[in-house]
Design a protein around this motif. Structure first.
Motif, PDB file in Angstrom:
ATOM      1  N   VAL A   9      -7.819  -4.472  -4.064  1.00  0.00           N
ATOM      2  CA  VAL A   9      -8.259  -4.140  -2.538  1.00  0.00           C
ATOM      3  C   VAL A   9      -7.258  -4.205  -1.455  1.00  0.00           C
ATOM      4  CG1 VAL A   9      -9.797  -4.889  -0.555  1.00  0.00           C
ATOM      5  CG2 VAL A   9     -10.837  -4.659  -2.865  1.00  0.00           C
ATOM      6  N   GLU A  10      -6.483  -5.130  -1.723  1.00  0.00           N
ATOM      7  CA  GLU A  10      -5.252  -5.309  -0.781  1.00  0.00           C
ATOM      8  C   GLU A  10      -4.189  -4.226  -1.179  1.00  0.00           C
ATOM      9  OE1 GLU A  10      -3.919  -9.439  -1.265  1.00  0.00           O
ATOM     10  OE2 GLU A  10      -5.754 -10.122   0.114  1.00  0.00           O
ATOM     11  N   LYS A  11      -4.070  -3.888  -2.102  1.00  0.00           N
ATOM     12  CA  LYS A  11      -2.877  -2.779  -2.386  1.00  0.00           C
ATOM     13  C   LYS A  11      -3.346  -1.484  -1.613  1.00  0.00           C
ATOM     14  CE  LYS A  11      -0.378  -3.262  -6.542  1.00  0.00           C
ATOM     15  NZ  LYS A  11       0.072  -2.703  -7.906  1.00  0.00           N
ATOM     16  N   PHE A  12      -4.697  -1.326  -1.922  1.00  0.00           N
ATOM     17  CA  PHE A  12      -5.116   0.064  -1.185  1.00  0.00           C
ATOM     18  C   PHE A  12      -5.030  -0.030   0.187  1.00  0.00           C
ATOM     19  CE2 PHE A  12      -7.695   0.308  -5.473  1.00  0.00           C
ATOM     20  CZ  PHE A  12      -6.739   1.442  -5.918  1.00  0.00           C
ATOM     21  N   LYS A  13      -5.407  -1.018   0.823  1.00  0.00           N
ATOM     22  CA  LYS A  13      -5.341  -1.221   2.237  1.00  0.00           C
ATOM     23  C   LYS A  13      -4.332  -1.283   2.660  1.00  0.00           C
ATOM     24  CE  LYS A  13     -10.000  -3.279   3.019  1.00  0.00           C
ATOM     25  NZ  LYS A  13     -10.743  -4.446   3.630  1.00  0.00           N
ATOM     26  N   SER A  14      -3.169  -1.776   2.018  1.00  0.00           N
ATOM     27  CA  SER A  14      -1.657  -1.809   2.555  1.00  0.00           C
ATOM     28  C   SER A  14      -0.911  -0.544   2.213  1.00  0.00           C
ATOM     29  CB  SER A  14      -1.027  -2.973   2.043  1.00  0.00           C
ATOM     30  OG  SER A  14      -0.927  -2.786   0.524  1.00  0.00           O
ATOM     31  N   LYS A  15      -1.669   0.414   1.400  1.00  0.00           N
ATOM     32  CA  LYS A  15      -0.822   1.598   0.945  1.00  0.00           C
ATOM     33  C   LYS A  15       0.094   1.389   0.124  1.00  0.00           C
ATOM     34  CE  LYS A  15      -2.428   4.000   5.068  1.00  0.00           C
ATOM     35  NZ  LYS A  15      -2.195   5.080   6.224  1.00  0.00           N
ATOM     36  N   ARG A  16       0.241   0.281  -0.624  1.00  0.00           N
ATOM     37  CA  ARG A  16       1.164  -0.051  -1.686  1.00  0.00           C
ATOM     38  C   ARG A  16       0.689   0.646  -3.002  1.00  0.00           C
ATOM     39  NH1 ARG A  16       1.457  -4.656  -3.023  1.00  0.00           N
ATOM     40  NH2 ARG A  16      -0.088  -5.673  -2.151  1.00  0.00           N
ATOM     41  N   ALA A  17      -0.314   0.911  -3.004  1.00  0.00           N
ATOM     42  CA  ALA A  17      -0.960   1.632  -4.399  1.00  0.00           C
ATOM     43  C   ALA A  17      -0.408   2.801  -4.603  1.00  0.00           C
ATOM     44  CB  ALA A  17      -2.458   1.548  -4.181  1.00  0.00           C
ATOM     45  N   LYS A  18      -0.004   3.101  -5.789  1.00  0.00           N
ATOM     46  CA  LYS A  18       0.291   4.500  -6.376  1.00  0.00           C
ATOM     47  C   LYS A  18      -0.927   5.121  -6.954  1.00  0.00           C
ATOM     48  CE  LYS A  18       3.470   6.884  -9.185  1.00  0.00           C
ATOM     49  NZ  LYS A  18       5.049   7.073  -9.907  1.00  0.00           N
ATOM     50  N   LEU A  19      -1.123   6.188  -6.433  1.00  0.00           N
ATOM     51  CA  LEU A  19      -2.419   7.090  -7.058  1.00  0.00           C
ATOM     52  C   LEU A  19      -2.177   8.158  -7.933  1.00  0.00           C
ATOM     53  CD1 LEU A  19      -4.176   7.448  -3.391  1.00  0.00           C
ATOM     54  CD2 LEU A  19      -4.132   5.486  -4.927  1.00  0.00           C
ATOM     55  N   GLY A  20      -3.013   8.258  -9.065  1.00  0.00           N
ATOM     56  CA  GLY A  20      -2.937   9.205  -9.936  1.00  0.00           C
ATOM     57  C   GLY A  20      -4.028  10.292  -9.658  1.00  0.00           C
ATOM     58  N   ILE A  21      -3.882  11.580  -9.423  1.00  0.00           N
ATOM     59  CA  ILE A  21      -4.823  12.451  -9.383  1.00  0.00           C
ATOM     60  C   ILE A  21      -4.936  13.447 -10.523  1.00  0.00           C
ATOM     61  CG2 ILE A  21      -5.726  14.621  -8.029  1.00  0.00           C
ATOM     62  CD1 ILE A  21      -5.014  12.880  -5.646  1.00  0.00           C
ATOM     63  N   VAL A  22      -5.714  13.346 -11.293  1.00  0.00           N
ATOM     64  CA  VAL A  22      -5.740  14.029 -12.591  1.00  0.00           C
ATOM     65  C   VAL A  22      -6.715  15.529 -12.478  1.00  0.00           C
ATOM     66  CG1 VAL A  22      -6.175  13.955 -15.036  1.00  0.00           C
ATOM     67  CG2 VAL A  22      -5.760  12.114 -13.840  1.00  0.00           C
ATOM     68  N   GLY A  28      -8.528  18.503  -6.433  1.00  0.00           N
ATOM     69  CA  GLY A  28      -7.461  17.636  -6.616  1.00  0.00           C
ATOM     70  C   GLY A  28      -6.124  17.802  -5.692  1.00  0.00           C
ATOM     71  N   LEU A  29      -5.881  19.167  -5.396  1.00  0.00           N
ATOM     72  CA  LEU A  29      -4.695  19.273  -4.673  1.00  0.00           C
ATOM     73  C   LEU A  29      -5.123  18.866  -2.997  1.00  0.00           C
ATOM     74  CD1 LEU A  29      -1.917  20.581  -4.992  1.00  0.00           C
ATOM     75  CD2 LEU A  29      -2.791  22.921  -4.568  1.00  0.00           C
ATOM     76  N   PRO A  30      -5.897  19.381  -2.651  1.00  0.00           N
ATOM     77  CA  PRO A  30      -6.343  18.756  -1.205  1.00  0.00           C
ATOM     78  C   PRO A  30      -6.397  17.357  -1.002  1.00  0.00           C
ATOM     79  CG  PRO A  30      -7.940  20.718  -1.661  1.00  0.00           C
ATOM     80  CD  PRO A  30      -7.248  20.265  -2.934  1.00  0.00           C
ATOM     81  N   LEU A  31      -6.836  16.760  -1.942  1.00  0.00           N
ATOM     82  CA  LEU A  31      -6.761  15.186  -2.102  1.00  0.00           C
ATOM     83  C   LEU A  31      -5.683  14.728  -2.173  1.00  0.00           C
ATOM     84  CD1 LEU A  31      -9.285  13.189  -2.202  1.00  0.00           C
ATOM     85  CD2 LEU A  31      -9.153  12.961  -4.635  1.00  0.00           C
ATOM     86  N   MET A  32      -4.810  15.231  -3.159  1.00  0.00           N
ATOM     87  CA  MET A  32      -3.435  14.712  -3.040  1.00  0.00           C
ATOM     88  C   MET A  32      -2.820  14.907  -1.737  1.00  0.00           C
ATOM     89  SD  MET A  32      -0.069  16.131  -2.807  1.00  0.00           S
ATOM     90  CE  MET A  32      -0.021  17.749  -3.498  1.00  0.00           C
ATOM     91  N   LEU A  33      -2.765  16.040  -1.269  1.00  0.00           N
ATOM     92  CA  LEU A  33      -1.973  16.191   0.278  1.00  0.00           C
ATOM     93  C   LEU A  33      -2.746  15.293   1.098  1.00  0.00           C
ATOM     94  CD1 LEU A  33      -2.318  20.033   0.219  1.00  0.00           C
ATOM     95  CD2 LEU A  33      -0.323  18.852  -0.021  1.00  0.00           C
ATOM     96  N   VAL A  42       1.968   9.559  -4.485  1.00  0.00           N
ATOM     97  CA  VAL A  42       1.012  10.010  -5.398  1.00  0.00           C
ATOM     98  C   VAL A  42       1.609  10.919  -6.416  1.00  0.00           C
ATOM     99  CG1 VAL A  42      -1.115  11.699  -5.273  1.00  0.00           C
ATOM    100  CG2 VAL A  42      -0.416  10.583  -3.340  1.00  0.00           C
ATOM    101  N   LEU A  43       0.774  10.681  -7.602  1.00  0.00           N
ATOM    102  CA  LEU A  43       1.329  11.317  -8.849  1.00  0.00           C
ATOM    103  C   LEU A  43       0.293  12.353  -9.356  1.00  0.00           C
ATOM    104  CD1 LEU A  43       3.324  11.698 -11.286  1.00  0.00           C
ATOM    105  CD2 LEU A  43       1.981   9.822 -12.342  1.00  0.00           C
ATOM    106  N   GLY A  44       0.750  13.610  -9.495  1.00  0.00           N
ATOM    107  CA  GLY A  44      -0.485  14.477 -10.034  1.00  0.00           C
ATOM    108  C   GLY A  44      -0.131  14.611 -11.551  1.00  0.00           C
TER     109      GLY A  44
END
Length: 437
Positions: A9-22, A28-33, A42-44
């Protein structure tokens, strides 16, 4: 709060998380943007090498998404890959893959299952996995949950599983990813809490529900509501036409009622990745419970019959001019599934083209958003878009207005066509050479 949940939770709130959009398509593309724009790494991930190459070159392959936005995302850290092993780098994996129907009109879950299987070796503690693909109630629990548990991780403690249906509306200028409320259901309360932390950073309003099944059913209700009402107005179109009444005039008049009525307009059938497909997901799953969804299936039958209805109107119009359908030159105007987009998925225009070709017509199309007929899983035409000029329009025995793009010059079309079959109600004034369909 468990330690792992707290860390996530803290990673997402602090934006330290890396997100993978599959899956880097219309969802997926608008969500990545959006996530990239608010500061996430963000990793696609996609199986299509050409998409990955274009994204990494800062290019867009979706008309309403500007290349400048993709290039800006690239310059600020976004990367696309076909390497599923890199999923282990990500704190969230958001699955945006297709869920079409097979030839028996049953759910084709191969994309969801194959994607989950490809990710399975690389899932790790602390991740949240979110499925956004439209599907039947129970998919997340029946397909994703057992595969994730094979890793030995405990869902709800070590790893978190949610379902949050996409609600993209390509080409709609009034809404964007950020402003469309996001429904979300978790497999456990802890899963839901982590999922909310993931989405509330990027979406203005997150709407939690009690389970993944409830979230899956919510998406189906939204789209079945549209499918049923479009089926109703399509059926009323046929009745009104037989009675000499303009259904578009009637819908406009009914829409002045300030309560209890929502305007739905008829057309040549249903298109897009959701509305023609989603009702079949529910009717298929309902059979497992001994239920027969007659109302939903009836609307599906009505909507599926619309391309044939349009072709029948064309046959009548040509017949009145002493021309057979076979051998006639017919131009289909608009082959995207709705106006002002380049999205061809489940487009009724393509079905109309196939019906006409099967009956011996000389088929062409014009669509300012689709310059070349794309490669599709089920439809095959080697055609390019025809120019809409007075001279070119005069070559055709008839035109079928299937998708009412704003870029079409409707006066030019009316002035230069021998016969127009209007399935979208663009021509409200009666004219001898215009047939409403």
């Amino acid at each position: 709060m468990s330690l792992q949940k707290q860390v996530s939770v803290e990673k997402f709130k602090s934006k330290r998380a890396k997100l993978g959009i599959v899956g880097l398509g219309y969802v997926g593309l608008p969500l990545m943007l959006r996530y990239n724009a608010i500061g996430y790494n963000v990793l696609g991930i996609d199986i299509d090498e050409s998409k990955v190459e274009r994204l990494n070159a800062g290019q867009s392959y979706i008309e309403h998404i500007a290349a400048e936005k993709v290039l800006a995302a690239r310059q600020s850290g976004f990367e696309a890959t076909t390497d599923f092993s890199r999923a282990s780098e990500c704190d969230a994996l958001i699955l945006c893959v297709p869920t079409p129907l097979n030839k028996y009109r049953e759910p084709d879950m191969s994309f969801v299952i194959n994607t989950t299987d490809a990710l399975k070796p690389y899932v790790r503690s602390g991740q949240v996995i979110s499925l956004e693909s439209t599907t039947y109630p129970g998919t997340t629990e029946e397909e994703l949950l057992p595969r994730i548990q094979e890793s030995g991780l405990v869902v709800g403690e070590d790893i978190f599983l949610v379902y949050s249906p996409e609600r993209e509306d390509p080409g709609n200028p009034d809404f964007e990813t950020r402003t469309i409320p996001k429904v979300i259901g978790g497999h456990t309360p802890a899963c839901l809490e982590v999922g909310i932390a993931l989405y509330e950073q990027a979406i203005d309003r997150v709407v939690p529900v009690s389970s993944t099944k409830a979230a899956e059913m919510t998406k189906l209700l939204e789209n079945i509501h549209r499918a049923v009402n479009i089926g109703l107005v399509n059926e009323m179109k046929i009745v009104a036409d037989r009675m000499g009444i303009d259904i578009f005039e009637v819908v406009d008049a009914a829409a002045t009622k300030p309560f209890g009525f929502t305007a739905y307009y008829p057309g040549p059938g249903l298109g897009g990745h959701c509305i023609p497909i989603d009702p079949f997901y529910l009717t298929w799953k309902a059979r497992e419970y001994g239920l027969h969804t007659r109302f939903i299936e009836l609307s599906g039958e009505v909507n599926q019959a619309m391309p044939e209805y349009v072709v029948g109107k064309l046959m009548d119009g040509l017949n009145d001019q002493g021309k057979p359908l076979k051998g006639s030159k017919v131009l289909v105007l608009g082959i995207a599934y709705k106006k002002n987009v380049d999205d061809m998925r489940e487009s009724p225009s393509v079905e109309i083209m196939e019906l006409l070709e099967a009956k011996g017509c000389d088929i062409a199309y014009s669509d300012p958003h689709v310059p070349v007929f794309p490669k599709m899983r089920e439809h095959h035409f080697t055609l390019s878009s025809e120019p809409v000029t007075a001279q070119n329009l005069a070559r055709f025995d008839a035109v079928v207005l299937a998708t009412d793009h704003d870029k079409f010059d409707y006066k030019l079309i009316s002035d230069n066509c021998k016969l127009i079959v209007d399935s979208r109600g663009k021509y409200r004034q009666p004219a001898a050479h215009i047939i409403k369909a």
